[in-house]
Design a protein around this motif. Structure first.
Motif, short mmCIF file in Angstrom:
data_model
loop_
_atom_site.label_atom_id
_atom_site.label_comp_id
_atom_site.label_asym_id
_atom_site.label_seq_id
_atom_site.Cartn_x
_atom_site.Cartn_y
_atom_site.Cartn_z
N ALA B 185 -30.69 -9.41 -13.16
CA ALA B 185 -29.21 -9.79 -13.48
C ALA B 185 -29.21 -10.88 -12.04
CB ALA B 185 -27.56 -9.73 -13.61
N ALA B 186 -29.94 -10.00 -11.22
CA ALA B 186 -29.44 -10.40 -10.15
C ALA B 186 -30.24 -11.32 -9.39
CB ALA B 186 -29.01 -9.01 -8.39
N ILE B 187 -31.47 -10.45 -10.32
CA ILE B 187 -33.03 -11.22 -9.94
C ILE B 187 -32.95 -12.26 -10.38
CG2 ILE B 187 -34.99 -11.13 -10.06
CD1 ILE B 187 -35.29 -8.53 -9.83
N SER B 188 -32.18 -12.77 -11.50
CA SER B 188 -32.27 -13.93 -12.73
C SER B 188 -31.32 -14.87 -11.91
CB SER B 188 -31.62 -13.70 -14.08
OG SER B 188 -32.52 -12.93 -14.55
N GLN B 189 -29.83 -14.18 -11.06
CA GLN B 189 -29.54 -15.64 -10.68
C GLN B 189 -30.23 -15.79 -9.36
OE1 GLN B 189 -25.92 -15.35 -11.58
NE2 GLN B 189 -26.26 -17.54 -10.49
N ILE B 190 -30.69 -14.71 -8.72
CA ILE B 190 -31.09 -15.45 -7.42
C ILE B 190 -32.76 -17.07 -7.84
CG2 ILE B 190 -33.29 -14.96 -5.29
CD1 ILE B 190 -32.39 -12.63 -6.39
N ILE B 191 -32.80 -16.52 -8.90
CA ILE B 191 -34.54 -17.80 -9.56
C ILE B 191 -33.07 -18.80 -9.88
CG2 ILE B 191 -35.69 -17.92 -11.65
CD1 ILE B 191 -36.86 -15.63 -9.55
N ALA B 192 -32.42 -18.80 -10.40
CA ALA B 192 -31.61 -19.52 -10.68
C ALA B 192 -30.88 -20.06 -9.73
CB ALA B 192 -30.66 -19.24 -12.07
N ASP B 193 -30.64 -19.98 -9.35
CA ASP B 193 -29.68 -20.24 -7.45
C ASP B 193 -31.24 -21.28 -6.70
OD1 ASP B 193 -27.07 -19.58 -8.32
OD2 ASP B 193 -27.35 -17.78 -7.09
N ASN B 194 -32.18 -21.32 -6.58
CA ASN B 194 -33.01 -21.41 -6.08
C ASN B 194 -33.88 -22.53 -6.57
OD1 ASN B 194 -32.81 -20.17 -3.00
ND2 ASN B 194 -32.38 -18.45 -4.50
N ASP B 195 -33.48 -22.53 -7.86
CA ASP B 195 -34.56 -23.09 -8.82
C ASP B 195 -35.64 -22.88 -8.85
OD1 ASP B 195 -35.26 -25.22 -10.29
OD2 ASP B 195 -35.76 -27.12 -8.84
N ALA B 196 -36.37 -21.91 -9.01
CA ALA B 196 -37.49 -20.54 -8.96
C ALA B 196 -37.56 -20.59 -10.28
CB ALA B 196 -36.82 -19.86 -7.88
N ALA B 197 -38.84 -19.67 -10.12
CA ALA B 197 -39.74 -18.98 -11.45
C ALA B 197 -40.24 -17.84 -11.36
CB ALA B 197 -40.56 -20.04 -12.35
#
Lengths: 386, 366
Positions: B185-197
């Motif tokens: 969940a934390a990784i997914s949040q980092i991905i979303a927050d940074n417009d990353a993939a």
């Protein structure tokens, strides 16, 4: 609109997609033989499922298959290779093509490509960051690649020369004297040669195919690809190969491992059966293609279409310039109006908007039907023009 | 006559350490080979029958580039069942094995981003795939105590450094360690927050007992996560080379185009075999998981008695050991093939497959 803007592989995708929607479509586009794989090859695959399904297969392929390939290229192409170090099995001719281009191309390197040519070479070259330098060929000379034109295209960035014989889509075969001269040029300018022999069993009339690697001084600088797809009607099995000098093949092996790891063990056992088993099915198919080629040429003559005489391969590259339309538009109209799929020349080369590639990989009754429908479409186009 | 052009090509090749990284075998070469990525397993007669029937019915021709429709749908369903993913058939590309999945995803998703962040310890096939075009990744430090997975802090730092594409394995291909649900969940949040993939290798998820958390499950609109893996591990198809990528449709389109360029399609027989394997998978997986879990528990006990340090992991098909130099020499002298951690980036670790021969390898370390 957006349809017309597509080119190359994307354009072919679009046409293939539309063709799927027609129940009565006749495919004269894709290079997929209509014959099913011969039964003894299927039987070998079934046996492998029972006895060899867990076999370890190294990235370069099973040794017995590499041995069979070495025997084949010696027998058919007169190329001597060591199966231990000079053969790599690939996922079809397409992966062989991709790996071959990657093996010799660094960003900025130029490859000389006689045009028209199979569109995937340009795509692979673009992936590798290489630059395609086109040498044009013409229907009037049966799409002969002139060694002098090749010589004039060489720059200090040229690293390789592509020799596809028989050629796809133009169906020309490089004459032995021209092939020898091409090799001389490669040696003189220190170029690597990429040789695509995939249609080497389908050469017509008195034409003769020579592999550049079979000529003195050729093997050291040539990578040669082939596959079972066309000769044994095994397109779905995804099995091909590259042969070449051991030092370069070590690089090809690493590239193969990086790109996909290995090839299906079941396909590999099927491949052994294909190469070492009875060859009568190959001859039967070759004979059928000879007959069909004649049918297509007769039909094109009747339609008044010009073409370079197909000296090999499984297709005809015909001039539709008299319509005044782009080949993408002509292919689209033939498909939409008559449900016949032929490939536009522009998918192979931006300078071939006046051509269509037609394969003769359909049963003869369907092929005849397809040609008749195509004639209707062409008549309609010409009637509108008037 | 010597060719300077060829010499230059070969010199450049020799200098490419990533491309020259050895690849692990897909199945064991023999009984003493505990290094393989895949498992030698019996092949169910129904799989043989299905693949044979397909061939006899003329399925010997090209098929659709991204795979046969029913298999794409089956893989999407499988990913939903094991990982709660939201993919549909149109999101799936069938590949010629997991290495092709790595190559296609890294190359074709990677080209859209300036950089790609990798764990410092990762399957050698990843660096090999990157080496084809000589791309330098950003390396994320890993925590040996967490099975050599990058910590959440390491991922945050990579994002703060500007990296927008992450390659992560869960379970780790070396240790079998998997991220817990809160970490995912934390990784997914980092991905979303940074417009990353993220490219998420979950090939070993099949071998995790109990709940498994995937980044794909949290990517509800299928926009930021591509998952890769082997199709139906443990069903006897390791040498048939069938893998998958499930990804946002825009990425599928570019990977499909590249798949056409480099292979046209995946072996038809392999695809029909995998389709049948998918029907039998749930039942077979349950049996295998129980068997491997028992074996692994016994091995953990034996390792403890021998004073060996086991690297913690959830995947029951492998066991990773941290070895002293002496023990590294011992196991090499014993003629046992293992997956060397040095290939992954952890030189003091080895990975062994869990099977009936693994106990003998531990005995060699006593």
């Amino acid at each position: 609109m957006s349809k017309k803007k597509k080119a190359g592989t994307s354009l072919l995708y679009q046409l293939i997609g539309e063709a799927r929607g027609y129940d009565d479509v006749i495919i004269m586009g894709r290079g997929d033989p209509d014959f099913d794989t011969p039964p003894h090859i299927v039987a070998a695959a079934k046996d492998a499922m029972i006895h060899h399904h867990n076999d370890y297969t190294p990235p370069q392929g099973l040794l017995p298959l590499r041995q069979a390939i070495a025997e084949r290229v010696k027998r058919v192409n007169n190329i001597d290779v060591d199966p231990e170090s000079e053969v790599v099995v690939t996922n079809g001719g397409q992966e062989a093509l991709f790996l071959m281009v990657l093996a010799v191309t660094s960003p900025g390197d130029e490859m000389i490509v006689p045009e028209p040519n199979y569109n995937t070479y340009a795509d692979s070259l673009a992936f590798a960051g290489g630059v395609k330098v086109e040498v044009q060929t013409y229907a009037e000379t049966d799409f002969r690649a002139d060694p002098q034109d090749v010589r004039e295209a060489i720059t200090d960035k040229t690293r390789s020369l592509l020799l596809v014989s028989p050629n796809n889509p133009a169906a020309s075969v490089i004459a032995p004297t021209d092939m020898a001269e091409m090799l001389d040029i490669a040696i003189e300018h220190d170029l690597m040669i990429l040789a695509d022999d995939i249609y080497d069993l389908f050469v017509y009339d008195d034409f003769q195919h020579v592999s550049p690697a079979s000529l003195p001084g050729g093997k050291e600088r040539a990578l040669t690809l082939n596959a079972l797809s066309k000769a044994y009607s095994m397109t779905g099995w995804r099995l091909g190969w590259i042969v070449g000098p051991a030092d370069l093949m070590a690089r090809v092996t690493e590239l193969k491992a990086a790109v996909s790891g290995g090839a299906s063990v079941i396909s590999q056992y099927a491949g052994i059966a294909a190469l070492t088993g009875p060859q009568d099915a190959v001859e039967m198919m070759a004979e059928a293609y000879r007959r069909r080629r004649r049918m297509v040429l007769d039909a094109l003559d009747e339609m008044g279409m010009k073409y370079g005489m197909p000296q090999g391969g499984q297709f005809v590259f015909a001039d539709i310039g008299f319509t005044g339309l782009d080949s993408a538009e002509v292919a689209q109209r033939i498909l939409t109006e008559q449900h016949v799929l032929a490939y536009p020349g522009s998918a192979f080369s931006k300078d071939r908007k006046d051509y269509l590639r037609m394969t003769f990989l359909q049963p003869e009754d369907q092929l005849m039907e397809g040609l008749e429908r195509m004639k209707v479409a062409m008549d309609n186009i010409m009637a509108e023009k008037k | 006559m010597a060719s300077n052009t060829k010499s230059a090509i070969l010199a450049q090749h020799r200098a490419n350490a990533d491309l020259n990284t050895p690849l692990l075998p897909q199945v064991a070469r023999d009984d003493s080979d505990l290094a393989a990525d895949g498992m030698c397993a019996p092949l169910d007669e129904r799989i043989i029958a299905a693949a044979s029937a397909a061939l006899e019915n003329g399925q010997t021709h090209y098929v659709d580039v991204p795979g046969i429709g029913p298999l794409r749908a089956a893989v999407a369903d499988y990913l939903k069942s094991v990982a709660g993913a939201h993919y549909r058939a149109g999101n799936v590309v069938i590949t010629a094995g997991v290495q092709e999945s790595r190559f296609l995803s890294i190359q074709m998703i990677g080209v859209q981003y300036d950089s790609i962040a990798l764990p410092a310890v990762v399957h050698p096939g990843v660096r090999k795939a990157l080496g084809v075009r000589g791309r330098n990744p950003r390396t994320m430090p890993v925590d040996p105590a967490q099975g050599y997975l990058p910590s959440i802090d390491a991922i945050v730092q990579a994002a703060a450094d500007g990296c927008r594409l992450f390659y992560l394995e869960s379970p780790s291909r070396l240790s079998g360690a998997a991220y817990a649900a809160d970490e995912v969940a934390a990784i997914s949040q980092i991905i979303a927050d940074n417009d990353a993939a993220v490219i998420w290798d979950q090939g070993l998820a099949s071998w995790v007992e109990g709940a498994y958390a995937s980044a794909a499950a949290l990517d509800s609109d299928c926009a930021r996560a591509a998952v890769i893996g082997e199709a139906y591990s443990g069903m006897g198809l390791a040498s048939w080379f069938v893998g998958y990528i499930a990804a946002p449709e825009a990425w599928v389109s570019s990977m499909q185009s590249q798949k056409q360029i480099m292979a046209i399609c995946t072996s038809t027989a392999s695809q029909y075999a995998a389709l049948e394997a998918g029907q039998l998978y749930t039942e077979a997986r349950g049996r295998q998981l129980s068997r491997l879990a028992r074996l692994r528990t016994d091995l953990l006990g034996a390792a403890g008695e021998a004073g060996l340090t086991v690297v913690g992991g959830e995947a029951v098909n492998i066991i990773a050991l941290k070895l002293s130099e002496d023990n590294m020499k011992k196991i090499s002298r014993a003629g046992i093939d293992f997956a060397a951690g040095s290939l992954f980036g952890a030189p003091d670790v080895i990975r062994l497959n869990v099977n009936h021969s693994t106990a003998a390898a531990l005995t060699a370390l006593n």
